[in-house]
Write an enzyme that holds these catalytic residues in place. Structure first.
Site, mmCIF file in Angstrom:
data_model
loop_
_atom_site.group_PDB
_atom_site.id
_atom_site.type_symbol
_atom_site.label_atom_id
_atom_site.label_comp_id
_atom_site.label_asym_id
_atom_site.label_seq_id
_atom_site.Cartn_x
_atom_site.Cartn_y
_atom_site.Cartn_z
ATOM 1 N N TYR A 157 -7.322 54.753 44.758
ATOM 2 C CA TYR A 157 -7.507 53.372 45.509
ATOM 3 C C TYR A 157 -8.714 52.837 45.365
ATOM 4 O O TYR A 157 -8.856 51.662 45.212
ATOM 5 C CB TYR A 157 -7.161 53.754 47.082
ATOM 6 C CG TYR A 157 -7.036 52.570 47.994
ATOM 7 C CD1 TYR A 157 -6.152 51.811 48.090
ATOM 8 C CD2 TYR A 157 -8.220 52.637 48.913
ATOM 9 C CE1 TYR A 157 -6.191 50.820 48.999
ATOM 10 C CE2 TYR A 157 -8.418 51.393 49.844
ATOM 11 C CZ TYR A 157 -7.197 50.713 49.838
ATOM 12 O OH TYR A 157 -7.145 49.444 50.716
ATOM 13 N N LYS A 161 -9.562 49.235 44.084
ATOM 14 C CA LYS A 161 -10.356 48.100 44.798
ATOM 15 C C LYS A 161 -11.543 47.754 44.268
ATOM 16 O O LYS A 161 -12.366 46.752 44.355
ATOM 17 C CB LYS A 161 -10.358 48.738 46.106
ATOM 18 C CG LYS A 161 -9.401 48.713 47.057
ATOM 19 C CD LYS A 161 -8.524 47.598 47.091
ATOM 20 C CE LYS A 161 -7.193 47.542 47.815
ATOM 21 N NZ LYS A 161 -6.552 46.229 47.894
HETATM 22 P P1 NAP Z 1 0.256 47.240 54.988
HETATM 23 O O1 NAP Z 1 0.333 47.165 56.440
HETATM 24 O O2 NAP Z 1 0.790 48.588 54.443
HETATM 25 O O3 NAP Z 1 1.036 46.288 54.250
HETATM 26 C C1 NAP Z 1 1.243 46.175 52.783
HETATM 27 C C2 NAP Z 1 1.748 45.057 52.277
HETATM 28 O O4 NAP Z 1 1.897 45.090 50.942
HETATM 29 C C3 NAP Z 1 3.264 44.736 52.711
HETATM 30 O O5 NAP Z 1 3.449 43.431 52.959
HETATM 31 C C4 NAP Z 1 4.152 45.330 51.640
HETATM 32 O O6 NAP Z 1 5.476 44.918 51.640
HETATM 33 C C5 NAP Z 1 3.124 44.825 50.452
HETATM 34 N N1 NAP Z 1 3.291 45.649 49.199
HETATM 35 C C6 NAP Z 1 3.319 46.885 48.953
HETATM 36 N N2 NAP Z 1 3.533 47.168 47.364
HETATM 37 C C7 NAP Z 1 3.806 45.908 46.924
HETATM 38 C C8 NAP Z 1 4.347 45.699 45.794
HETATM 39 N N3 NAP Z 1 4.615 46.494 44.636
HETATM 40 N N4 NAP Z 1 4.950 44.257 45.578
HETATM 41 C C9 NAP Z 1 4.670 43.252 46.519
HETATM 42 N N5 NAP Z 1 4.380 43.633 47.782
HETATM 43 C C10 NAP Z 1 4.257 44.747 48.100
HETATM 44 O O7 NAP Z 1 -1.258 47.092 54.418
HETATM 45 P P2 NAP Z 1 -2.743 46.344 55.094
HETATM 46 O O8 NAP Z 1 -3.226 47.520 55.850
HETATM 47 O O9 NAP Z 1 -1.956 45.033 55.798
HETATM 48 O O10 NAP Z 1 -3.334 45.998 53.971
HETATM 49 C C11 NAP Z 1 -3.235 44.771 53.194
HETATM 50 C C12 NAP Z 1 -4.322 44.752 52.130
HETATM 51 O O11 NAP Z 1 -5.462 45.081 52.538
HETATM 52 C C13 NAP Z 1 -4.143 46.047 51.004
HETATM 53 O O12 NAP Z 1 -4.413 45.477 49.608
HETATM 54 C C14 NAP Z 1 -5.113 46.891 51.535
HETATM 55 O O13 NAP Z 1 -5.550 47.828 50.367
HETATM 56 C C15 NAP Z 1 -6.093 46.265 52.099
HETATM 57 N N6 NAP Z 1 -7.073 46.854 53.085
HETATM 58 C C16 NAP Z 1 -6.569 47.251 54.221
HETATM 59 C C17 NAP Z 1 -7.382 47.929 55.030
HETATM 60 C C18 NAP Z 1 -6.792 48.514 56.591
HETATM 61 O O14 NAP Z 1 -7.909 49.240 56.986
HETATM 62 N N7 NAP Z 1 -5.700 48.458 56.689
HETATM 63 C C19 NAP Z 1 -8.811 48.161 54.921
HETATM 64 C C20 NAP Z 1 -9.306 47.866 53.479
HETATM 65 C C21 NAP Z 1 -8.309 47.011 52.883
HETATM 66 P P3 NAP Z 1 6.742 45.563 52.054
HETATM 67 O O15 NAP Z 1 6.670 45.397 53.546
HETATM 68 O O16 NAP Z 1 7.842 45.232 51.360
HETATM 69 O O17 NAP Z 1 6.350 47.347 51.774
#
Ligand code: NAP
Length: 252
Positions: A157, A161
């Site tokens: 990861y 990133k």
């Molecule tokens: P999440 O709730 O797990 O949602 C992930 C999203 O990505 C979902 O819409 C999922 O679709 C989609 N996805 C996953 N694999 C995919 C693929 N192969 N093709 C197309 N779509 C795909 O994640 P989140 O926490 O909102 O995170 C969103 C972004 O922010 C990510 O890049 C994550 O690394 C980043 N981020 C998150 C955090 C945190 O604390 N949450 C912190 C830093 C960065 P499905 O519903 O179809 O699975």
């Protein structure tokens, strides 16, 4: 809410849940016509479309696994032809597959890089031509503070990133002369499905390291993304904007 994105066409990857859903709803509420992608979460994506409608916005959902170059190219063409162009691209979709290095399968490393980094590359590549031809556009990548510091169990990861931040700068250098701005947002810990699966003790210890003492809300990231894609950010290019409640601003 100010409709400062009226008439813009936006594509948000991973808009079925979490941060991507909040971004899609925010952009739609500001007047953009939003297409959001998902991999498996059809019902959740439909819910995002509904929420966008409740905010007076227009959105549509499309299944598009971003590990598939052809699917990405087809979707970008569909949006550009169907909506008359593409103004805003938010590269948000991402996954985690945490494991200590010695136990990490090659597949788990590859899957995270393929989704988080190569997936963003695929979308940027497909979208850059229509944006450059109109000499305008804004791209935001959603990286993470994991690009800035090491997290045990997240070699895959962190690499994805960190790569995304470096790719954002390179894209910015390449696309700025063509009128396209590219920036990155680096969230800290945000309340979503991704962090829900962390062990309770890790969550508590993490919150203690955050100056605000709590995880962020998806809307707190979406607001920054919507600023970066707006004309108010017209002089911001190639930057990494950290949205982490102070997590990385102090040593504790
Ligand atoms: P999440 O709730 O797990 O949602 C992930 C999203 O990505 C979902 O819409 C999922 O679709 C989609 N996805 C996953 N694999 C995919 C693929 N192969 N093709 C197309 N779509 C795909 O994640 P989140 O926490 O909102 O995170 C969103 C972004 O922010 C990510 O890049 C994550 O690394 C980043 N981020 C998150 C955090 C945190 O604390 N949450 C912190 C830093 C960065 P499905 O519903 O179809 O699975």
């Amino acid at each position: 809410m100010e409709r400062n994105l009226e008439g813009r066409v936006a594509l948000v990857t991973g808009g079925s849940r979490g941060i991507g859903r909040a971004v899609a709803v925010e952009l739609a509420g500001r007047g953009a016509r939003v297409t959001l992608t998902y991999a498996r979460g059809e019902e959740e994506a439909a819910r995002t479309v509904e929420l966008a409608g409740q905010r007076g916005g227009v959105a549509q959902a499309r299944m598009c696994d971003q590990r598939d170059s052809e699917a990405v190219e087809e979707l970008v063409s569909e949006v550009v032809e169907g909506q008359g162009g593409l103004d805003i691209l938010v590269l948000n979709a991402g996954v985690t597959k945490d494991q200590y290095l010695m136990l990490m399968a090659d597949d788990d490393f590859d899957r995270v890089i393929d989704t988080n980094l190569t997936g963003a590359f695929r979308f940027a590549k497909a979208a850059c031509r229509p944006m450059m031809m109109r000499r305008s556009g804004a791209i935001v990548t959603v990286s993470s503070v994991a690009a800035l510091f090491g997290v045990a169990g997240q070699v895959n990861y962190c690499a994805s990133k960190g790569g995304l931040v470096a790719m954002t700068r390179a894209l910015a250098a390449e696309l700025a002369p063509k009128g396209v701005r590219v920036n990155a947002v680096l969230p800290g810990f945000v309340e979503t499905d991704m962090t829900a699966k962390l062990p309770r003790q890790v969550k508590r210890q993490s919150a203690e390291r955050i100056l605000l003492g709590r995880f962020g809300k998806v809307e707190e990231v979406a607001g920054v993304v919507s600023f970066l894609v707006s004309d108010a950010a017209s002089y911001i290019i190639g930057q990494s904007i950290v949205v982490d409640g102070g997590l990385t601003s102090t040593v504790s």
